[in-house]
Motif scaffolding. Structure first.
Motif, mmCIF file in Angstrom:
data_model
loop_
_atom_site.group_PDB
_atom_site.id
_atom_site.type_symbol
_atom_site.label_atom_id
_atom_site.label_comp_id
_atom_site.label_asym_id
_atom_site.label_seq_id
_atom_site.Cartn_x
_atom_site.Cartn_y
_atom_site.Cartn_z
ATOM 1 N N LEU A 17 0.831 -1.206 0.000
ATOM 2 C CA LEU A 17 0.000 0.000 0.000
ATOM 3 C C LEU A 17 0.867 1.259 0.000
ATOM 4 O O LEU A 17 0.559 2.233 -0.684
ATOM 5 C CB LEU A 17 -0.929 0.000 1.218
ATOM 6 N N SER A 18 1.958 1.216 0.753
ATOM 7 C CA SER A 18 2.870 2.356 0.782
ATOM 8 C C SER A 18 3.452 2.612 -0.601
ATOM 9 O O SER A 18 3.504 3.754 -1.067
ATOM 10 C CB SER A 18 4.010 2.099 1.774
ATOM 11 N N SER A 19 3.888 1.531 -1.247
ATOM 12 C CA SER A 19 4.472 1.649 -2.583
ATOM 13 C C SER A 19 3.447 2.167 -3.587
ATOM 14 O O SER A 19 3.743 3.033 -4.420
ATOM 15 C CB SER A 19 5.008 0.287 -3.035
ATOM 16 N N LEU A 20 2.227 1.653 -3.484
ATOM 17 C CA LEU A 20 1.153 2.067 -4.384
ATOM 18 C C LEU A 20 0.847 3.555 -4.219
ATOM 19 O O LEU A 20 0.767 4.307 -5.210
ATOM 20 C CB LEU A 20 -0.098 1.232 -4.114
ATOM 21 N N LEU A 21 0.691 3.997 -2.983
ATOM 22 C CA LEU A 21 0.372 5.403 -2.717
ATOM 23 C C LEU A 21 1.534 6.322 -3.107
ATOM 24 O O LEU A 21 1.320 7.444 -3.568
ATOM 25 C CB LEU A 21 0.006 5.590 -1.249
ATOM 26 N N HIS A 22 2.744 5.831 -2.923
ATOM 27 C CA HIS A 22 3.915 6.619 -3.327
ATOM 28 C C HIS A 22 3.913 6.845 -4.835
ATOM 29 O O HIS A 22 4.159 7.969 -5.302
ATOM 30 C CB HIS A 22 5.190 5.889 -2.900
ATOM 31 N N ARG A 23 3.609 5.798 -5.593
ATOM 32 C CA ARG A 23 3.578 5.917 -7.057
ATOM 33 C C ARG A 23 2.467 6.866 -7.502
ATOM 34 O O ARG A 23 2.652 7.688 -8.399
ATOM 35 C CB ARG A 23 3.388 4.541 -7.710
ATOM 36 N N VAL A 24 1.306 6.758 -6.868
ATOM 37 C CA VAL A 24 0.180 7.625 -7.210
ATOM 38 C C VAL A 24 0.509 9.080 -6.908
ATOM 39 O O VAL A 24 0.268 9.979 -7.714
ATOM 40 C CB VAL A 24 -1.097 7.195 -6.447
ATOM 41 N N ALA A 25 1.079 9.314 -5.709
ATOM 42 C CA ALA A 25 1.415 10.684 -5.302
ATOM 43 C C ALA A 25 2.455 11.289 -6.234
ATOM 44 O O ALA A 25 2.316 12.446 -6.665
ATOM 45 C CB ALA A 25 1.931 10.679 -3.862
ATOM 46 N N GLU A 26 3.478 10.531 -6.566
ATOM 47 C CA GLU A 26 4.519 11.035 -7.461
ATOM 48 C C GLU A 26 3.972 11.327 -8.850
ATOM 49 O O GLU A 26 4.326 12.324 -9.477
ATOM 50 C CB GLU A 26 5.669 10.027 -7.554
ATOM 51 N N SER A 27 3.099 10.452 -9.317
ATOM 52 C CA SER A 27 2.503 10.649 -10.637
ATOM 53 C C SER A 27 1.681 11.934 -10.676
ATOM 54 O O SER A 27 1.760 12.710 -11.626
ATOM 55 C CB SER A 27 1.626 9.447 -10.998
ATOM 56 N N ASN A 28 0.891 12.164 -9.625
ATOM 57 C CA ASN A 28 0.072 13.375 -9.579
ATOM 58 C C ASN A 28 0.914 14.634 -9.362
ATOM 59 O O ASN A 28 0.551 15.719 -9.818
ATOM 60 C CB ASN A 28 -0.980 13.251 -8.475
ATOM 61 N N ASP A 29 2.049 14.479 -8.666
ATOM 62 C CA ASP A 29 2.954 15.622 -8.494
ATOM 63 C C ASP A 29 3.470 16.110 -9.844
ATOM 64 O O ASP A 29 3.669 17.312 -10.046
ATOM 65 C CB ASP A 29 4.149 15.225 -7.629
ATOM 66 N N LEU A 30 3.710 15.163 -10.740
ATOM 67 C CA LEU A 30 4.282 15.493 -12.046
ATOM 68 C C LEU A 30 3.226 15.863 -13.085
ATOM 69 O O LEU A 30 3.559 16.272 -14.197
ATOM 70 C CB LEU A 30 5.100 14.305 -12.571
ATOM 71 N N ASN A 31 1.965 15.707 -12.700
ATOM 72 C CA ASN A 31 0.879 16.020 -13.633
ATOM 73 C C ASN A 31 0.852 17.521 -13.901
ATOM 74 O O ASN A 31 0.884 18.328 -12.971
ATOM 75 C CB ASN A 31 -0.456 15.566 -13.015
ATOM 76 N N PRO A 32 0.781 17.912 -15.189
ATOM 77 C CA PRO A 32 0.753 19.351 -15.528
ATOM 78 C C PRO A 32 -0.395 20.114 -14.874
ATOM 79 O O PRO A 32 -0.300 21.317 -14.655
ATOM 80 C CB PRO A 32 0.590 19.349 -17.057
ATOM 81 N N SER A 33 -1.454 19.403 -14.556
ATOM 82 C CA SER A 33 -2.612 20.076 -13.946
ATOM 83 C C SER A 33 -2.452 20.229 -12.434
ATOM 84 O O SER A 33 -3.359 20.686 -11.753
ATOM 85 C CB SER A 33 -3.897 19.292 -14.240
#
Length: 205
Positions: A17-33
């Protein structure tokens, strides 16, 4: 509960779960929006220095809630992000969303659970902030807290499949997250009161 402890399923689930949430958070951090995302009470002014893994490990160590709560907390996070598309999980809000979702899941699932002041201490925030986070999360969910057995096991199955894909060598039986029948969903893996008192003493040290 003994089966989960002997098979070390919970540490694997927490890690996944930690790994999953980390990937989601990082992906959204890099999102142009990202710059247009709504700022909420869950957002910190800066990214917390504590990692998601360490934070969730701390919650797991001190919250002492039933393992089912972590699956339900995941369900709540999924519902929250679906209902609040302008509040995606990112590095600025993931920690507060985590502590709030686990606390609410424990209140809904477990017969014995800690109060908001205790969870605030676990999460490294003050009690007033914890109260505000709880209210905002509940409204964000539309107070949709009920998780039907088929939904619960669907999420269990998904998490189990993903964990096996990440660790192909793990035996299927060892990866079982939920051993209670649906009729006992709200009773599975509850901790007794003495265990809760023990955890409170450890946290106070």
């Amino acid at each position: 509960m003994a089966e989960l402890e002997s098979s070390n399923v919970m540490p694997k689930l927490i890690s996944f779960l930690s790994s999953l949430l980390h990937r989601v958070a990082e992906s959204n951090d890099l999102n142009p929006s990202f710059q247009t995302q709504k700022i909420s009470v869950f957002h910190g002014l800066t990214r917390p220095t504590i990692s998601i893994q360490t934070y969730l490990d701390r919650i797991f160590k001190y919250a002492n809630c039933s393992p089912c709560c972590y699956v339900v907390a995941y369900v709540y996070l999924d519902r929250f992000t679906q209902r609040q598309p302008t509040l995606p999980i990112n590095s600025f809000n993931v920690h507060r969303l985590l502590i709030t979702s686990v606390m609410i899941a424990a209140k809904f699932m477990d017969d014995i659970y800690y109060n908001n002041a205790y969870y605030a201490k676990v999460g490294g925030i003050n009690t007033n902030e914890m109260n505000i986070l709880e209210v905002d999360f509940l409204f964000g969910l539309g107070f949709n807290l009920n998780v039907k057995p088929n939904t619960f096991y669907a999420y269990c199955s998904y998490l189990q499949r993903e964990m096996i894909m990440m660790q192909p060598q793990v035996d299927m039986a060892e990866s079982s997250l939920c051993t209670a029948r649906s009729s006992n969903l709200h009773l599975c893996f509850n901790e007794d009161e003495s265990s809760h008192q023990q955890q409170q003493q450890q946290l106070a040290v």
